[in-house]
Design a protein around this motif. Sequence first.
Motif, short mmCIF file in Angstrom:
data_model
loop_
_atom_site.label_atom_id
_atom_site.label_comp_id
_atom_site.label_asym_id
_atom_site.label_seq_id
_atom_site.Cartn_x
_atom_site.Cartn_y
_atom_site.Cartn_z
N GLN A 32 19.28 29.05 -24.53
CA GLN A 32 20.26 27.98 -24.36
C GLN A 32 19.62 26.85 -23.56
O GLN A 32 18.69 27.08 -22.79
CB GLN A 32 21.48 28.49 -23.59
CG GLN A 32 22.19 29.66 -24.23
CD GLN A 32 23.27 30.23 -23.31
OE1 GLN A 32 23.45 29.77 -22.19
NE2 GLN A 32 23.97 31.25 -23.79
N PRO A 33 20.12 25.62 -23.70
CA PRO A 33 19.66 24.55 -22.82
C PRO A 33 20.11 24.86 -21.38
O PRO A 33 21.23 25.30 -21.17
CB PRO A 33 20.37 23.29 -23.35
CG PRO A 33 20.89 23.66 -24.69
CD PRO A 33 21.12 25.14 -24.68
N THR A 34 19.23 24.63 -20.44
CA THR A 34 19.59 24.87 -19.03
C THR A 34 20.62 23.85 -18.57
O THR A 34 20.51 22.66 -18.89
CB THR A 34 18.33 24.78 -18.14
OG1 THR A 34 17.37 25.73 -18.60
CG2 THR A 34 18.66 25.08 -16.68
N ARG A 35 21.61 24.33 -17.81
CA ARG A 35 22.62 23.41 -17.29
C ARG A 35 21.99 22.41 -16.35
O ARG A 35 21.02 22.71 -15.64
CB ARG A 35 23.71 24.21 -16.57
CG ARG A 35 24.63 24.94 -17.55
CD ARG A 35 25.52 25.95 -16.87
NE ARG A 35 26.36 25.31 -15.84
CZ ARG A 35 27.29 25.97 -15.14
NH1 ARG A 35 27.50 27.26 -15.37
NH2 ARG A 35 28.01 25.34 -14.23
N LYS A 36 22.54 21.19 -16.34
CA LYS A 36 21.91 20.07 -15.64
C LYS A 36 21.76 20.29 -14.14
O LYS A 36 20.87 19.73 -13.51
CB LYS A 36 22.70 18.78 -15.91
CG LYS A 36 22.54 18.29 -17.34
CD LYS A 36 23.37 17.05 -17.62
CE LYS A 36 23.21 16.63 -19.08
NZ LYS A 36 24.07 15.48 -19.43
N GLU A 37 22.63 21.12 -13.55
CA GLU A 37 22.55 21.31 -12.10
C GLU A 37 21.42 22.24 -11.67
O GLU A 37 21.19 22.42 -10.46
CB GLU A 37 23.90 21.80 -11.53
CG GLU A 37 24.40 23.10 -12.12
CD GLU A 37 25.39 22.88 -13.26
OE1 GLU A 37 26.37 23.64 -13.33
OE2 GLU A 37 25.18 21.96 -14.07
N PHE A 38 20.75 22.87 -12.65
CA PHE A 38 19.64 23.77 -12.31
C PHE A 38 18.33 23.25 -12.89
O PHE A 38 18.32 22.56 -13.91
CB PHE A 38 19.91 25.18 -12.86
CG PHE A 38 21.20 25.79 -12.37
CD1 PHE A 38 21.38 26.08 -11.03
CD2 PHE A 38 22.24 26.05 -13.26
CE1 PHE A 38 22.58 26.63 -10.57
CE2 PHE A 38 23.44 26.60 -12.80
CZ PHE A 38 23.61 26.88 -11.45
N GLY A 40 14.98 23.50 -14.98
CA GLY A 40 14.61 24.25 -16.17
C GLY A 40 14.96 23.52 -17.45
O GLY A 40 15.70 22.53 -17.44
N THR A 41 14.41 24.05 -18.54
CA THR A 41 14.69 23.50 -19.88
C THR A 41 15.42 24.52 -20.74
O THR A 41 16.38 24.19 -21.42
CB THR A 41 13.37 23.11 -20.57
OG1 THR A 41 12.68 22.16 -19.76
CG2 THR A 41 13.63 22.50 -21.94
N PHE A 42 14.94 25.77 -20.70
CA PHE A 42 15.55 26.84 -21.49
C PHE A 42 16.13 27.91 -20.57
O PHE A 42 15.57 28.21 -19.52
CB PHE A 42 14.51 27.50 -22.40
CG PHE A 42 13.86 26.56 -23.38
CD1 PHE A 42 14.59 25.97 -24.40
CD2 PHE A 42 12.51 26.26 -23.27
CE1 PHE A 42 13.99 25.10 -25.29
CE2 PHE A 42 11.90 25.39 -24.16
CZ PHE A 42 12.65 24.80 -25.16
N THR A 43 17.24 28.49 -21.00
CA THR A 43 17.88 29.56 -20.24
C THR A 43 18.02 30.80 -21.12
O THR A 43 18.47 30.70 -22.27
CB THR A 43 19.26 29.12 -19.72
OG1 THR A 43 19.07 28.07 -18.77
CG2 THR A 43 19.99 30.26 -19.05
N THR A 513 12.30 11.48 -14.05
CA THR A 513 13.06 10.73 -15.06
C THR A 513 12.29 10.66 -16.38
O THR A 513 12.91 10.64 -17.46
CB THR A 513 13.36 9.30 -14.57
OG1 THR A 513 12.12 8.64 -14.29
CG2 THR A 513 14.23 9.32 -13.33
N GLU A 514 10.95 10.64 -16.31
CA GLU A 514 10.14 10.65 -17.55
C GLU A 514 10.28 12.00 -18.25
O GLU A 514 10.44 12.07 -19.48
CB GLU A 514 8.67 10.41 -17.20
CG GLU A 514 8.38 9.03 -16.68
CD GLU A 514 6.97 8.88 -16.13
OE1 GLU A 514 6.44 7.76 -16.21
OE2 GLU A 514 6.42 9.87 -15.61
N ARG A 515 10.24 13.06 -17.45
CA ARG A 515 10.35 14.41 -18.02
C ARG A 515 11.70 14.59 -18.73
O ARG A 515 11.76 15.10 -19.86
CB ARG A 515 10.18 15.45 -16.91
CG ARG A 515 10.11 16.89 -17.42
CD ARG A 515 10.01 17.89 -16.27
NE ARG A 515 8.88 17.57 -15.41
CZ ARG A 515 8.99 17.14 -14.14
NH1 ARG A 515 10.19 16.99 -13.60
NH2 ARG A 515 7.92 16.88 -13.42
N ASP A 516 12.76 14.15 -18.06
CA ASP A 516 14.10 14.30 -18.65
C ASP A 516 14.19 13.58 -19.99
O ASP A 516 14.76 14.10 -20.96
CB ASP A 516 15.16 13.74 -17.69
CG ASP A 516 15.35 14.62 -16.46
OD1 ASP A 516 14.88 15.76 -16.48
OD2 ASP A 516 15.96 14.13 -15.49
#
Length: 598
Positions: A32-38, A40-43, A513-516
């Motif tokens: 799953q996509p990682t929730r924004k408050e944590f 990571g990229t994948f969960t 911000t670039e990574r996001d």
Amino acid sequence: MKNLESQIAQALSQALQYTYSHVLPAEQIALQPTRKEFAGTFTFVTFPLTKALGKGPEQIGQALGDYLKENAPQVSGYNVVKGFLNLEIHDAVWLELFSAQVAGKSAVFPEIGQKQKVVVEYSSPNTNKPLHLGHLRNNFLGYSVAEIMKGAGHEVVKANLVNDRGIHICKSMIAYQLLGNGETPESADMKGDHLVGKYYVKFDQEYKKQIDELVAQGKDKELAKKQAPLMLQAQEMLQKWEQGDADTIALWKQMNGWVYDGFDSTYRTIGVDFDKFYYESGTYMLGKDRVEEGLAKGVFFKKEDGSVWVDLTDQGLDEKLLLRADGTSVYITQDLGTAELKYEDFHYDQSIYVVADEQNYHFQVLKATLKKLGKPYADGIFHLSYGMVDLPSGKMKSREGTVVDADELVAEMIETARQKTNELGKIDGFSKEEAEQLYHTLAMGALKYFLLKVDPKKRMLFNPEESIDFKGHTGPFIQYTHARIAAILRKANELGIASESQDFQEIEVLHETERDALILLNTAGQVVEDAARNYAPSIVAQYAFDLAKAYNRFYTEVPIFQESNAQVLSFRIAFSRQVAQTLRQTMGLLGIAVPDRM
């Protein structure tokens, strides 16, 4: 992005095998996509493994995370929140994927595995009045779904079934014949569809007067509706039309011609198009053959009065009339014929009908009836249903005070765009023609985005003022972001900063911000696939907004042209260019143009 997910799933499968001697194939592992408050990229969710492994969810996550950090080159770190293992990906992975995008080695919208032939039918106007606000949602939805299906790799035909015959058309015709005095769009200085619509309104006004007169004479109201002279004349005109009366056909062609000119003008203004037009006058007889076929097969039945029906009670529906006792067709009859005609023309895998939600039952019946007939294309029929559009009370009421005219709303939006743009001083250095084009582009961006960002099934409130806010969840916000990037690219070009076809993998650390934004860039293809699978332009709309927001955070926090490292500066220009290209492509799927200057 899919390849990266597959690699992580494979590594997790190996981690389970190595750490717990537990076999779980990579294709069964869901990320799953990682929730924004944590971070990571994948969960990866570990709760389902607790019983099989005899360990707690956090302990499993910790052990798998340790293995991946040591053995999976893509993983830079991890964190465990209860039963959720959040995996962070090395910047080098994102830079490698980005370098491939810039070099043109990976498509922004990768083709899906199974290409299909898809017919999307939308607009479907009546030729007795101009388009209204509901038609705008229909047109924008149909056009966007067609473009998204193309973006996902399907072969798409945009179709328009024009309702050009019937009693409602004859109402405009008889009113014009009696009251028109030879008026034309030119002499009235009106669009043709508005002129014909004027006589449809006149019919209704005169018809109501006649009913009132008959009621005043002591007639029952229902009887008065049937015996009003104007209604009898309209019915007589329909009979003449069906008999091919030359004068009636000539008037019908003349008035429909006016309407088509008006529709074409509106379609050009709002930026929608069609590959194929069907006309009810050419299709309404087709379904009768299908009715005869159903009778012969024993799947339809006749009642004592001679009317033909289909029994759909076994599918949770009811008995449905297919042919009246006098042999005349009903709407479903025509749709049976048109469905077959479209299949003969295009041999479609999917036939999508963009029609308002009051017709939900109708399309259930159509699909079920075609299945009863054993038609191979029945399963491909899909009704893309949408809800009504309301306006804040007191806004944009039409002359009749009931339906909001599309042309009037578009003109109002262009005027609003003009006012907002002038207030913010965003047209310095524009010629008059360039400024007018910008107002139109912003107006259409505001209108389309606002109507498309909402799930089509939901009834919605359209607020013209809110839709054109340059700082909100709007089309103009995304359009302004594109124009901002275009200005950056022009400056970079003036400064001679090279940014194309470079390998950026040597850059050591990305700004957050670039990574996001890079992560978002790599999900564009998946977004288009999801939107195509769900017939949902709202998914693309949300993605374009998220990408624009991510870039604006980067722009705010990273002073691009103050960078002293030439390779990093080059990367940031290439990165900006890729964001602009992706915004242009995704907004294009919504039928929205993005300006280079504002």
